[in-house]
Structure formats: C-alpha cells, structure tokens
Write a protein that holds these residues in place. Structure first.
Motif, PDB file in Angstrom:
ATOM      1  N   PRO A   6       0.819  -1.207   0.000  1.00 18.48           N
ATOM      2  CA  PRO A   6       0.000   0.000   0.000  1.00 18.48           C
ATOM      3  C   PRO A   6       0.852   1.255   0.000  1.00 18.48           C
ATOM      4  N   CYS A  10      -3.238   4.849  -2.614  1.00 20.37           N
ATOM      5  CA  CYS A  10      -4.372   4.005  -2.234  1.00 20.37           C
ATOM      6  C   CYS A  10      -5.492   4.795  -1.571  1.00 20.37           C
ATOM      7  N   THR A  55     -12.596  -4.103   2.403  1.00 19.71           N
ATOM      8  CA  THR A  55     -12.409  -2.829   1.713  1.00 19.71           C
ATOM      9  C   THR A  55     -10.954  -2.420   1.539  1.00 19.71           C
ATOM     10  N   ASN A  56     -10.803  -1.345   0.765  1.00 20.43           N
ATOM     11  CA  ASN A  56      -9.505  -0.670   0.693  1.00 20.43           C
ATOM     12  C   ASN A  56      -9.330   0.177   1.945  1.00 20.43           C
ATOM     13  N   TYR A 141     -10.718  -5.587  -2.003  1.00 19.79           N
ATOM     14  CA  TYR A 141     -10.202  -4.515  -2.847  1.00 19.79           C
ATOM     15  C   TYR A 141      -8.951  -3.936  -2.196  1.00 19.79           C
ATOM     16  N   CYS A 142      -7.857  -3.916  -2.944  1.00 20.85           N
ATOM     17  CA  CYS A 142      -6.596  -3.326  -2.473  1.00 20.85           C
ATOM     18  C   CYS A 142      -6.172  -3.977  -1.154  1.00 20.85           C
ATOM     19  N   GLY A 208      -6.756   0.431  -8.287  1.00 26.65           N
ATOM     20  CA  GLY A 208      -7.926   1.007  -7.636  1.00 26.65           C
ATOM     21  C   GLY A 208      -9.063   1.319  -8.581  1.00 26.65           C
TER      22      GLY A 208
END
Length: 239
Positions: A6, A10, A55-56, A141-142, A208
């Motif tokens: 990360p 991000c 989630t991110n 995600y991420c 993303g």
C-alpha cells in the motif's frame, strides 16, 4: 487486488454518486471485546448465500464501497462489509504528499494482520451463526484483497511469496490493471493448487480502478463495470 505494498495513492480517488441502501450496525462478542461495526446490505428475498466484502484503506463507510455492496445485493446476495480499521480508516484525498501509508498501517494503533484478523473472524462467525449464512464468498479490494487471500501473513501485499504462503484453497478470481501486475508469477503458483482460478488484466486503468477511479472516463467505467460483472459471474458459479 494489489501486487505492490500500500502507498499514498491508495487513499486517492473520486467519490462516486449514489445513495447507500444498506445499514450500519454493531456485531460481535462484547465479552471478548470483539465488537465490529459493519455495513450490511440485505437482498429483497431471504438467502443463505452471502459475500464478505473487505475494503480498501478508505474503509466501510466509503460510499463507493457501499454502492458496490448494494450492487451485489441487488443480484441476490447478503453482503457484509466490516470496519477493518477500528474506526480509523485513511481519509480520502486528504493525505500530504509525504504521507507514508505503510508506516501508518504499522501503527500505532496499527492495521496489520494481528488487528485485522479478529475483525474478519468475528464477522464470519456472525454471518455463519446469527445471520444463517451457509455459503460465504469473499471479495477484497486493495488492502482487503491481501486480507482475504493470505488469511493473515505479512507483509500486506500480493507478491509471489504471499501466494506461496496463502492458506487459500478455494476458487480464486483476480482482476488487475496491467500497470501493477505480475500475472505469470501468480499464475504459476495458482496452477499448482488444483483449484479453479481466473486472472483478468485491464489496460488503460490504474490500481484502484474497480473502486475509486474516475468513471466519467468511458475506458475506466467499462473496466470497472466489467470487473464487477466478472466477479458476480464468479460468485454465481461457485456460491
């Protein structure tokens, strides 16, 4: 999913328009001090098929993530999206250029696996018990993709080493922009698991794109919508 650790990018993106249809509520075991705020989106018809959405770094209150949860629900799934960051997500578009996201994730208070895992486990327990979910899929995600795949090995990035360490022995769909991909490395490892897998690469978009990119661009919108439809087809097949 992320191939690189990360970084400040991000937490940069475009907030999408729409109204969330789900609800925020508390779940977990107060006696064990594992209480989690989650965003829950209920389908019109009762179902035992559910999706855990991780989630991110912007977290579960990010409208973009909530809209994705609602889209999955509109297709018949109960969706539960926990707060992975204990009320301390990264702010969208509000970090200085010198911001070091990895240092922030390491803490204090820290958001590495030892703090994230209890959140996910408490959420899964609630889904399988009080919510009556019999089949649970996961989408990440991420940051959330690392948590989903590794089930808690550091570092929080999807590298060749991470795939080898992964405890994940289930069908896996990987959706990636070409700019941050090493598809052949992961393909070599996934092929040895004996489980179904699929890797899709999208050109013309950045990391993303499926959550926080500018969907005013036709290319980006197409990639985002295609990624969602492929994920939905994957869940329809295996859940």
């Amino acid at each position: 999913m992320a191939s690189n650790p990360p970084a400040a990018c991000c937490a940069i993106g475009i907030k999408h328009e729409g109204e969330a249809k789900g609800q925020l509520q508390q779940i977990g075991d107060v006696s064990l001090t594992v209480v989690v705020e989650v965003y829950i989106s209920h389908p019109e018809r009762s179902t035992k098929r559910a999706i855990l959405l991780l989630t991110n770094v912007v977290g579960h209150r990010f409208i973009n993530a909530q809209l994705i949860a609602d889209q999955l629900t509109a297709n018949g799934y109960l969706v539960v999206m926990p707060d992975l960051f204990h009320g301390d997500p990264m702010p969208l578009n509000n970090c200085p250029a010198s911001f070091d996201l990895m240092s922030c994730l390491k803490g204090p208070p820290g958001h590495l696996p030892d703090r994230v895992e209890p959140v996910v486990q408490a959420t899964l327990k609630e889904m399988k018990s009080n919510m009556g979910c019999e089949r649970v899929g996961a989408v990440g995600y991420c940051f959330g993709a690392s948590a989903m795949l590794l089930m808690w090995h550091t570092p929080v990035s999807l590298t060749q080493r991470n795939y080898k360490q992964s405890k994940a022995h289930y069908p896996l769909l990987r959706l990636k922009p070409t700019q941050s991909s090493r598809p052949h490395e992961s393909e070599d490892i996934l092929a040895k698991t004996g489980q179904p897998y699929q890797i899709n690469l999208f050109s013309g978009v950045e990391h993303g794109f499926a959550v926080r990119a500018d969907i005013a661009s036709p290319i980006i919108r197409f990639a985002k919508e295609s990624a969602f439809l492929q994920a939905l087809a994957w869940f329809d097949q295996y859940l």
